[in-house]
Design an enzyme around this catalytic site. Structure first.
Site: not given
Ligand code: PAF
Length: 298
Positions: A51, A56, A196
């Site tokens: 996901a 990531h 982030v």
């Protein structure tokens, strides 16, 4: 992607160059990593449960700057979820994940099945202590870090990377994994990468997809309150009062707060004053049915 289980690169169904090798078995993983290890340069591992979002991908980009070969593991680890948690519904998006990793030039995707990671008769568990038992996530998810430490120890052993990249978003996890890798002599340098965020401050998380439109609009309050708390601590306000006020503000906004705590940034031990060392503010709170976590440095 279907059920590719081959050391060879997948069939040419994609137009982009540098298709990552996909390994589903230890044999195929070993064949690929043996070749990587014979080369000059480092191997980096980014562990994920799939996901994949921009957070990531930032870890993968960072890994690219640090290593010659980048391996990404995708494994939704059942042992870190409690029975009432979202293991069954956790988003599984392998095709999109693979396309994103291919675009970033990842060398290998390690995607073991549950039976490969936990074969019949599996009976060993890593029980982390230190930063894993400080009454933060561990208080509300007592099973969680045992599952994380066990699977990450296995991933490090399977892949044998020189470096492993983890997001600061899961700050307690970062500290648990760093401690575990050092304590078990796994010879991997664990590196944390800053969280982030969306433009409104919400930390990226695979679980943000669970938020309704109205909850999504309120969710950035979590980060705003953390920033306000950090500023007040820096201005000399008593830490206990600051965190209590922050938690109360979150509750007024509709969050159910599990914790909002000021901790030593390395040990995660409670702190009462900036004189106790570098401080990290950590929060976990539910918005509707979605549990969000976040943290910032003070
Ligand atoms: O942070 C995650 O996605 C998971 O906890 C990890 C580190 C991949 C272990 O399953």
């Amino acid at each position: 992607m279907g059920n590719i289980d081959s050391y060879e690169r997948p069939p040419e169904r994609f137009t982009m160059p540098r298709q990552p090798i996909v390994a589903h078995t230890l044999t195929n993983l070993d064949r690929a990593t043996a070749r990587f290890r014979s080369e000059v340069g480092k191997i980096a591992l980014v562990t994920t449960m799939g996901a994949l979002h921009a957070g990531h991908l930032a870890l993968v980009r960072f890994a690219r700057t640090k290593a010659r070969r980048v391996i990404v593991s995708i494994f939704v680890n059942p042992t870190q979820f409690a029975p009432q948690e979202d293991f069954a519904s956790y988003p599984r998006t392998f095709e999109a994940d693979f396309a994103a990793l291919q675009a970033l030039g990842v060398d290998l995707v390690w995607a073991p099945a549950a039976e490969v990671m936990y074969p019949p008769g599996f009976a060993t568990r890593v029980t982390p202590e230190g930063p894993a038992v400080v009454a933060l996530e561990d208080k509300f998810r007592p099973h969680h870090f045992g599952g994380v430490a066990t699977v990450v120890a296995k991933l490090f052993t399977q892949v044998r990377p020189h470096i492993a990249i983890f997001g600061e978003k899961d700050y307690q996890q970062l500290k648990v994994v760093t401690r575990m890798a050092a304590d078990l002599d796994l010879r991997v340098n664990v590196i944390g990468v800053p969280t982030v965020r969306e433009p409104d401050g919400l930390a990226l998380s695979s679980r943000n997809v669970y938020l309704s439109g109205e909850e999504r609009a309120r969710a950035p309050t979590l980060h705003r309150v953390l920033k306000e708390c950090a500023a007040r601590i820096l201005n000399g306000k008593p830490i206990a009062a600051v965190t209590a006020d922050g938690a109360a503000e979150l509750e007024r906004t509709g969050f159910v707060v599990d914790y909002l705590a000021a901790r030593h940034a390395e040990t995660l031990a409670p702190v009462t004053s900036p004189r106790d060392g570098p401080i990290r503010l950590l929060v976990a709170a539910k918005l509707g049915r979605t549990r969000l976590i976040d943290n910032i440095a003070v």
